[in-house]
Design a protein around this motif. Sequence first.
Motif, short mmCIF file in Angstrom:
data_model
loop_
_atom_site.label_atom_id
_atom_site.label_comp_id
_atom_site.label_asym_id
_atom_site.label_seq_id
_atom_site.Cartn_x
_atom_site.Cartn_y
_atom_site.Cartn_z
N GLU A 4 5.41 -3.46 -6.77
CA GLU A 4 4.17 -2.67 -7.17
C GLU A 4 3.48 -2.10 -5.95
OE1 GLU A 4 -0.12 -2.77 -9.31
OE2 GLU A 4 1.35 -4.41 -9.59
N PHE A 5 3.42 -0.59 -5.88
CA PHE A 5 2.52 -0.05 -4.76
C PHE A 5 1.16 0.22 -5.40
CE2 PHE A 5 6.93 0.64 -3.73
CZ PHE A 5 7.00 0.77 -2.33
N THR A 6 0.27 -0.36 -4.43
CA THR A 6 -1.21 -0.26 -4.81
C THR A 6 -1.98 -0.46 -3.93
OG1 THR A 6 -2.97 -1.43 -6.29
CG2 THR A 6 -1.25 -2.73 -5.67
N GLU A 7 -3.20 0.14 -3.67
CA GLU A 7 -4.12 -0.06 -2.82
C GLU A 7 -5.41 -1.07 -3.07
OE1 GLU A 7 -5.37 3.72 -0.27
OE2 GLU A 7 -5.03 4.71 -2.33
N LYS A 8 -5.09 -1.78 -4.34
CA LYS A 8 -6.00 -2.68 -4.75
C LYS A 8 -5.47 -3.96 -4.23
CE LYS A 8 -7.24 -2.42 -8.86
NZ LYS A 8 -7.54 -2.49 -10.31
N ILE A 9 -6.44 -4.89 -3.61
CA ILE A 9 -6.18 -6.00 -3.14
C ILE A 9 -7.26 -7.04 -3.97
CG2 ILE A 9 -6.15 -7.69 -1.18
CD1 ILE A 9 -5.48 -5.13 0.84
N ASP A 10 -6.70 -7.47 -4.98
CA ASP A 10 -7.51 -8.61 -5.81
C ASP A 10 -7.17 -9.72 -5.87
OD1 ASP A 10 -5.50 -7.75 -7.23
OD2 ASP A 10 -6.39 -7.01 -8.68
N PRO A 55 13.76 5.20 8.19
CA PRO A 55 14.60 4.87 6.93
C PRO A 55 15.03 3.42 6.53
CG PRO A 55 15.71 6.67 8.11
CD PRO A 55 14.66 6.16 9.18
N THR A 56 15.04 2.62 7.78
CA THR A 56 15.08 1.48 7.38
C THR A 56 14.11 0.48 6.95
OG1 THR A 56 16.91 1.01 9.10
CG2 THR A 56 15.57 -1.23 8.53
N GLY A 57 12.85 0.97 7.31
CA GLY A 57 11.61 0.53 6.86
C GLY A 57 11.22 0.88 5.47
N ALA A 58 11.44 2.26 5.36
CA ALA A 58 11.44 2.56 3.72
C ALA A 58 12.20 1.90 2.84
CB ALA A 58 11.79 4.08 3.85
N ALA A 59 13.36 1.62 3.08
CA ALA A 59 14.41 1.03 2.38
C ALA A 59 14.06 -0.47 2.01
CB ALA A 59 15.84 0.97 2.95
N ILE A 60 13.28 -1.12 2.99
CA ILE A 60 13.05 -2.43 2.77
C ILE A 60 11.76 -2.49 1.64
CG2 ILE A 60 11.64 -4.39 4.14
CD1 ILE A 60 13.25 -3.63 6.45
N LEU A 61 11.17 -1.57 1.88
CA LEU A 61 9.74 -1.50 0.83
C LEU A 61 10.59 -1.23 -0.70
CD1 LEU A 61 6.81 0.00 2.73
CD2 LEU A 61 7.53 -2.42 2.40
N LEU A 114 14.17 10.97 0.94
CA LEU A 114 15.00 10.57 -0.35
C LEU A 114 14.51 9.16 -0.64
CD1 LEU A 114 18.60 12.21 0.13
CD2 LEU A 114 16.91 12.77 -1.56
N ILE A 115 14.71 8.38 0.30
CA ILE A 115 14.16 6.68 0.06
C ILE A 115 12.90 6.69 -0.74
CG2 ILE A 115 13.99 4.40 0.84
CD1 ILE A 115 16.08 5.50 3.18
N VAL A 116 11.89 7.16 -0.44
CA VAL A 116 10.39 7.12 -0.70
C VAL A 116 10.41 8.13 -1.92
CG1 VAL A 116 9.60 6.47 1.57
CG2 VAL A 116 9.40 8.83 0.61
N GLU A 117 11.15 8.64 -2.65
CA GLU A 117 10.96 9.36 -3.82
C GLU A 117 10.24 8.40 -4.84
OE1 GLU A 117 14.51 11.24 -5.15
OE2 GLU A 117 14.32 12.89 -3.84
N ASN A 118 9.38 8.93 -5.45
CA ASN A 118 8.57 8.18 -6.44
C ASN A 118 7.72 7.01 -6.07
OD1 ASN A 118 9.57 9.90 -8.68
ND2 ASN A 118 11.54 8.91 -8.56
N ILE A 119 7.64 6.96 -4.63
CA ILE A 119 6.80 5.88 -4.06
C ILE A 119 5.56 6.73 -3.53
CG2 ILE A 119 6.65 4.51 -2.19
CD1 ILE A 119 9.66 3.86 -2.56
N PRO A 120 4.44 6.14 -3.73
CA PRO A 120 3.00 6.57 -3.03
C PRO A 120 3.30 6.79 -1.59
CG PRO A 120 2.44 4.96 -4.71
CD PRO A 120 4.27 4.84 -4.44
N SER A 150 0.83 -1.23 -0.04
CA SER A 150 -0.03 -0.09 0.00
C SER A 150 0.95 1.20 -0.06
CB SER A 150 -0.79 -0.07 1.23
OG SER A 150 -0.01 0.14 2.36
N PRO A 151 0.30 2.34 -0.09
CA PRO A 151 1.21 3.58 -0.10
C PRO A 151 1.44 3.61 1.61
CG PRO A 151 -0.84 4.20 -1.07
CD PRO A 151 -0.98 2.68 -0.83
N ILE A 152 2.69 4.23 1.68
CA ILE A 152 3.57 4.28 3.14
C ILE A 152 2.93 5.53 3.79
CG2 ILE A 152 5.59 4.00 4.09
CD1 ILE A 152 6.73 3.28 1.60
#
Length: 390
Positions: free
Chosen positions: A205-211, A193-199, A174-180, A149-151
């Motif tokens: 793919e970053f999406t809110e859709k759970i299909d 920063p560690t959590g952001a870097a893992i993602l 900086l790590i989440v640039e171009n990430i929702p 999902s978006p962070i």
Amino acid sequence: MKILYYDCFAGISGDMNLGAMIDLGVDAGYLTSELEKLHIDGFHLEITKDIRRGISGTKATVVIENPENEKHRHLRHIEELVNQSSLSENVKKNALNIFRRVAEAEAKVHNIDIQKVHFHEVGALDSIADIVGAAICLDYLNVDKVLSSPIQLGGGMVQCAHGLMPVPAPATALIVENIPVKTGLVQHEATTPTGAAILAAMVDEFTEKIDFPVTRTGYGIGQRDVPDVPNALRLYLSETKGDMTDVKVETATMLECNIDDMNPERYGHLLDLLFEAGASDAWLTSLIMKKSRPATQLSVLCPENLGMDMKQIIFENTTSIGLREYTVQKSMLRREERNMETEIGTIRVKESFYNGKRIHAKPEFEDCKKLAVQHNISISEVEKVVAKHL
């Protein structure tokens, strides 16, 4: 097919990720034994059950046994530790990818060479355990795709080694640039920063859709207990039957508009422009609009990054003054093209595969037409010759 989905409604940290992974089914003993392959003393994992705002889950805490003796390492020290360990090559690759994400951000924030960064964020034992542990857990689950999902980043200010910093911390930003992302749910650092870097390193793919069907759910409990919001990371695991290695799934943009006042002679030129600009597909559909007017619906399917280019072509080359836009998911079979030799000549054949088997084979029409003219026979006769060789 196995899909791992990160639901970062309250953010993510390294320890929340480990807790959620264990809660999802990663064997804690296996994680501990794999971390021992780093041959670093001075820390151990403490795994407990905990609860936040009525949600129970697993809390993983990296306990530093002698904090006063802890060393701060540079990137090259981290790379040596990982590369000299007996961890699997896949775990090493993923762990170093995560480390480098943090290292690049820290270097940019402090405007120094990446190898000269004094890593209080990465070099500390807890960060090493969190990052290498993340790579171990992901390898253990052996998933085909990682979604998120978006962070949620949080808000307010955070105390860092250099003093008070705005949330998100500069390295995290900086790590989440171009990430929702989302902000403001809480007034603290929800994503480290560690959590952001893992993602950033692991998510496809970053999406809110759970299909997809959810097979298991896991919760990683955060160290902080805040009012109103459960400080936890939720993971979903989806396991469906069937080998999906021949199916590529990706998101795309769909653009549509209805046109009832344009010279139909223009449509051919319009479609040519769209395909030349990179449209995956474009087509026209007849319909009836208000006042019983005959009209045409223009539909354009394109990669997400080409949406603006397609809009410009539509607005500049049609009479439409508005359009509909939405995201779709594409599932595409693996395709191959080969040259097939026949008694009447060479013909290109397009093949598609599913579950490891070829399920479609089709000759290139232009090649069939060329051979039909060359041998003065019908296209159907050419196709009969091709069928004998498929």
